[in-house]
Design an enzyme around this catalytic site. Sequence first.
Site, short mmCIF file in Angstrom:
data_model
loop_
_atom_site.label_atom_id
_atom_site.label_comp_id
_atom_site.label_asym_id
_atom_site.label_seq_id
_atom_site.Cartn_x
_atom_site.Cartn_y
_atom_site.Cartn_z
N GLU A 78 -27.35 -52.75 -7.32
CA GLU A 78 -27.75 -51.74 -6.32
C GLU A 78 -27.91 -50.36 -6.94
O GLU A 78 -27.47 -49.35 -6.39
CB GLU A 78 -26.76 -51.72 -5.15
CG GLU A 78 -26.76 -53.04 -4.40
CD GLU A 78 -26.05 -53.00 -3.05
OE1 GLU A 78 -25.55 -51.95 -2.66
OE2 GLU A 78 -26.04 -54.05 -2.39
C1 LIG Z 1 -24.70 -60.16 -10.67
C2 LIG Z 1 -25.97 -59.46 -10.37
C3 LIG Z 1 -26.54 -59.57 -9.11
C4 LIG Z 1 -27.76 -58.97 -8.85
N1 LIG Z 1 -28.39 -59.18 -7.65
C5 LIG Z 1 -29.66 -58.75 -7.48
C6 LIG Z 1 -30.41 -59.11 -6.33
O1 LIG Z 1 -29.91 -59.81 -5.45
N2 LIG Z 1 -31.69 -58.70 -6.23
C7 LIG Z 1 -32.27 -57.92 -7.18
O2 LIG Z 1 -33.44 -57.59 -7.05
N3 LIG Z 1 -31.59 -57.54 -8.30
C8 LIG Z 1 -30.32 -57.94 -8.47
N4 LIG Z 1 -29.61 -57.59 -9.60
C9 LIG Z 1 -30.25 -56.76 -10.59
C10 LIG Z 1 -29.65 -55.37 -10.73
O3 LIG Z 1 -30.05 -54.59 -9.65
C11 LIG Z 1 -30.11 -54.84 -12.10
O4 LIG Z 1 -29.33 -55.51 -13.06
C12 LIG Z 1 -29.99 -53.37 -12.20
O5 LIG Z 1 -31.00 -52.78 -11.46
C13 LIG Z 1 -30.08 -52.88 -13.64
O6 LIG Z 1 -31.14 -53.46 -14.33
P1 LIG Z 1 -30.90 -54.05 -15.80
O7 LIG Z 1 -29.70 -54.93 -15.73
O8 LIG Z 1 -32.16 -54.65 -16.24
O9 LIG Z 1 -30.52 -52.79 -16.67
P2 LIG Z 1 -31.53 -51.76 -17.31
O10 LIG Z 1 -32.46 -51.24 -16.29
O11 LIG Z 1 -32.08 -52.33 -18.55
O12 LIG Z 1 -30.55 -50.57 -17.67
C14 LIG Z 1 -29.72 -50.56 -18.82
C15 LIG Z 1 -28.90 -49.29 -18.80
O13 LIG Z 1 -29.74 -48.14 -18.90
C16 LIG Z 1 -29.46 -47.24 -17.85
N5 LIG Z 1 -30.69 -46.56 -17.51
C17 LIG Z 1 -31.90 -47.10 -17.25
N6 LIG Z 1 -32.79 -46.15 -17.00
C18 LIG Z 1 -32.15 -44.97 -17.08
C19 LIG Z 1 -32.51 -43.61 -16.90
N7 LIG Z 1 -33.72 -43.23 -16.61
N8 LIG Z 1 -31.55 -42.68 -17.05
C20 LIG Z 1 -30.28 -43.01 -17.34
N9 LIG Z 1 -29.88 -44.27 -17.53
C21 LIG Z 1 -30.80 -45.23 -17.40
C22 LIG Z 1 -28.90 -48.09 -16.72
O14 LIG Z 1 -28.09 -47.33 -15.85
C23 LIG Z 1 -28.11 -49.12 -17.50
O15 LIG Z 1 -26.85 -48.60 -17.79
C24 LIG Z 1 -28.38 -58.18 -9.86
C25 LIG Z 1 -27.76 -58.03 -11.11
C26 LIG Z 1 -26.58 -58.66 -11.37
C27 LIG Z 1 -25.98 -58.51 -12.74
#
Ligand SMILES: Cc1cc2nc3c(=O)[nH]c(=O)nc-3n(C[C@H](O)[C@H](O)[C@H](O)COP(=O)(O)OP(=O)(O)OC[C@H]3O[C@@H](n4cnc5c(N)ncnc54)[C@H](O)[C@@H]3O)c2cc1C
Length: 748
Positions: A439
């Site tokens: 989220e």
């Molecule tokens: C258990 C679980 C359940 C989930 N359930 C759902 C679901 O039901 N539906 C759904 O759609 N998604 C879901 N997600 C996805 C979740 O919303 C994403 O994992 C999340 O949005 C982060 O994306 P990412 O993991 O690819 O990290 P990335 O986007 O690759 O980010 C990596 C890091 O970089 C940081 N970062 C990225 N951009 C910036 C910026 N501009 N400035 C500062 N920091 C930045 C992030 O904060 C993070 O720390 C789920 C994820 C998990 C692990």
Amino acid sequence: MQMSFRKRYLTRPIHKWAKGVLPTLSATEAEAINSGDVHFEAELFSGKPDWAMLRNMKAPQLNDEETAFIEGPCRAFCDMVDPWEIDHHTGDLPAEAWDFLRENGFFGMIIPKQHGGLGFSAYAHSEVVRYIASHSVVAAVTVMVPNSLGPGELILQFGTDDQKAAWLPRLASGEELPAFGLTSEDAGSDASAMTDDGVICTGQWNGEEVLGIRLNWAKRYITLSPVCTVLGLAFKLRDPDGLMGETEDIGITCALVPTDLPGVEIGRRHLPSGTMFQNGPTTGKDVFIPLDHIIGGPEYAGRGWMMLMSALAAGRGISLPSLSAAATAMAAHTTGAYSRIRTQFSLPIGLFGGVQEPMARIASSAYVIDAGRRLTTAALDEGHKLAVISAIMKYHATDRMRDAINDAMDVHSGKAVIDGPLNYLQPIYRTIPIGITVEGANIVTRNLIIFGQGAIRAHPHLLKEMQALQEPDEDASLDAFDTHFWAHVNHSVRTTFRAGWSAWTGRGNAPSDAGKVAPIYRRLSRWSAAFALTADMAFLTLGGALKRKEMISARLGDALSEMYLIAAALKRWEDEGRHEADLPLVHHAADTGFARIGRALDETIANMPAKWVGWVLRPILRPGAHTRGPSDKVTEAVAKLVYEPNASRDRLVWGAHPPKPDSGLGLLDTAFKLVLEAEPITKRLRSARKSPREGLDAGILTDAEFEQLKRAEDAVQKVVAVDEYAPEELAQLFPDMNRRSTWPEAAE
Ligand SMILES: Cc1cc2nc3c(=O)[nH]c(=O)nc-3n(C[C@H](O)[C@H](O)[C@H](O)COP(=O)(O)OP(=O)(O)OC[C@H]3O[C@@H](n4cnc5c(N)ncnc54)[C@H](O)[C@@H]3O)c2cc1C
């Protein structure tokens, strides 16, 4: 008409300059900003919070039906769920628990009664999640997701009447199980970069050729995806053949995709931190849906980003804050009790200052997270769409939960490290990274969203100035800018005086009948003015570049968030009836928050590229002063509140699912009770420096007292004990273990 002197000679050059430096709003950003509204954070942003607004808000309450739901179905559901079994043996909720959830309407808490749902308030929804999370995270997540951001929420907010009639009753009854697919293989935080696409085309639907969308997607991490029957899918919609109109790239769109359509693949699973709720990838290849599957119908094509932001504004303020509130209260409950029953160096460890410090942090976090949750759900129940506050709550509740659980682990030490059914901290410890990630990952939420979006929404003049600058008609633009800019200047001048006066005299504004917490109101008023002025200076000197200065934005967001949480603590104290005994909790929470605010503003000023900002602001605001945290006296008082039974402790840890007597938590509760009952005997022995046996022999103890002490000691031993496994038991967890050996001769 003649242009006024002010407009011609002052406003016009500033208008020209501002066009170059103030951030411009893209259409998507404008839509996202318009998708939420502001609440008490705008008061804090104003530099002169209206305390009456906070105090006049109705405290959230459950109605009879909601109370009965928690005491009845919620309790019965939790009794069906064994967290250790799910995470280590079955990998899923029991089938009868799934059926129970459907039959009792758990998936339709947010759906109004006329559509077959339970029609619960945001507060009741939050209470249900908190109750279930106090027993099992897997169970809580399973209930949370259909009631949070996803098809239900989106249809409720944006669906057509036909969609509401067709889908809501089936979602409410659990006949349809939804999942929400936003995150792609290639786009996480930057969801707008997704490559999942939909192309407008004609196709067959119920034997007829209709206009629709051909979808291709590859989503990852989707909760409930392995078992869902309908996906709320976000994708980029294109119309290359102009079948819908003249726009080719229509933009992010949300649609309902039944998972039994040809081309949809679900069923594979991820294992999120060993917490076995249903989560996995989903892909779709050339899946065809008719246009009326777009949520809101064809006119909502391309408006997905606004819809997502709007839905997130509600869900993000409920689900994870409720789970975090449960986890932190559990940490306070268990750590307080454990620190009383565990003795080292012949004393309960809770009497050592080193242990009291983390205990107090846990307790004050539990107080403040729950205070924030109550204030936020109360505002949601007033009908607000809290874009900024829900981001504050999501970030700070999960972040503080992480700190609280880490503190609880430190105090429990070995007891918390060894995994097994008796370990009540491990299941939530494993879950922490999930709360941090989902989220809106916490780093991006802190650095980009809270202040980045909050500033534009909550500042009294900024958005109006930006809108004036974007007005295409130059005269109208100058007119509007003239009005809002000078109102802004007036606001800044007043804020400067207010900030300086309160920083030097300590006389911020407090309600006249605030009672013992009046000094906290005064300090909060002081920091609100200091924050407003610092934020204005950041806009003035950085303009549009502030968006890219993430560390500055994060610190300003921290200050805003801490102010919101302190305000929530004050509100909670008031709503609960001004219990004098709870004052240490309010003071600890406030002192912690003020120290963080002072530090955040100090560091913001120190890192502002224009050095003159520091020369101007430091003497006015004195940001580095008064940034000490809670005193040792307050810390000891708070630790004491969770170390022994009392009404404050009960209020802090109230409303959890009652544990089974032989569970880790049940054993702890029993031992806590027996140790407290035996306390007078223990004290007598301690002052005589005798063991129980020596005490008995010396006539210091009666036989009955000796037995009582033994019962208490046995109960303590059961709690301090950790799980251990016979080889055959381990073989069930690790089937290959007995067939392999690290010794080469055994392998031959
Ligand atoms: C258990 C679980 C359940 C989930 N359930 C759902 C679901 O039901 N539906 C759904 O759609 N998604 C879901 N997600 C996805 C979740 O919303 C994403 O994992 C999340 O949005 C982060 O994306 P990412 O993991 O690819 O990290 P990335 O986007 O690759 O980010 C990596 C890091 O970089 C940081 N970062 C990225 N951009 C910036 C910026 N501009 N400035 C500062 N920091 C930045 C992030 O904060 C993070 O720390 C789920 C994820 C998990 C692990």
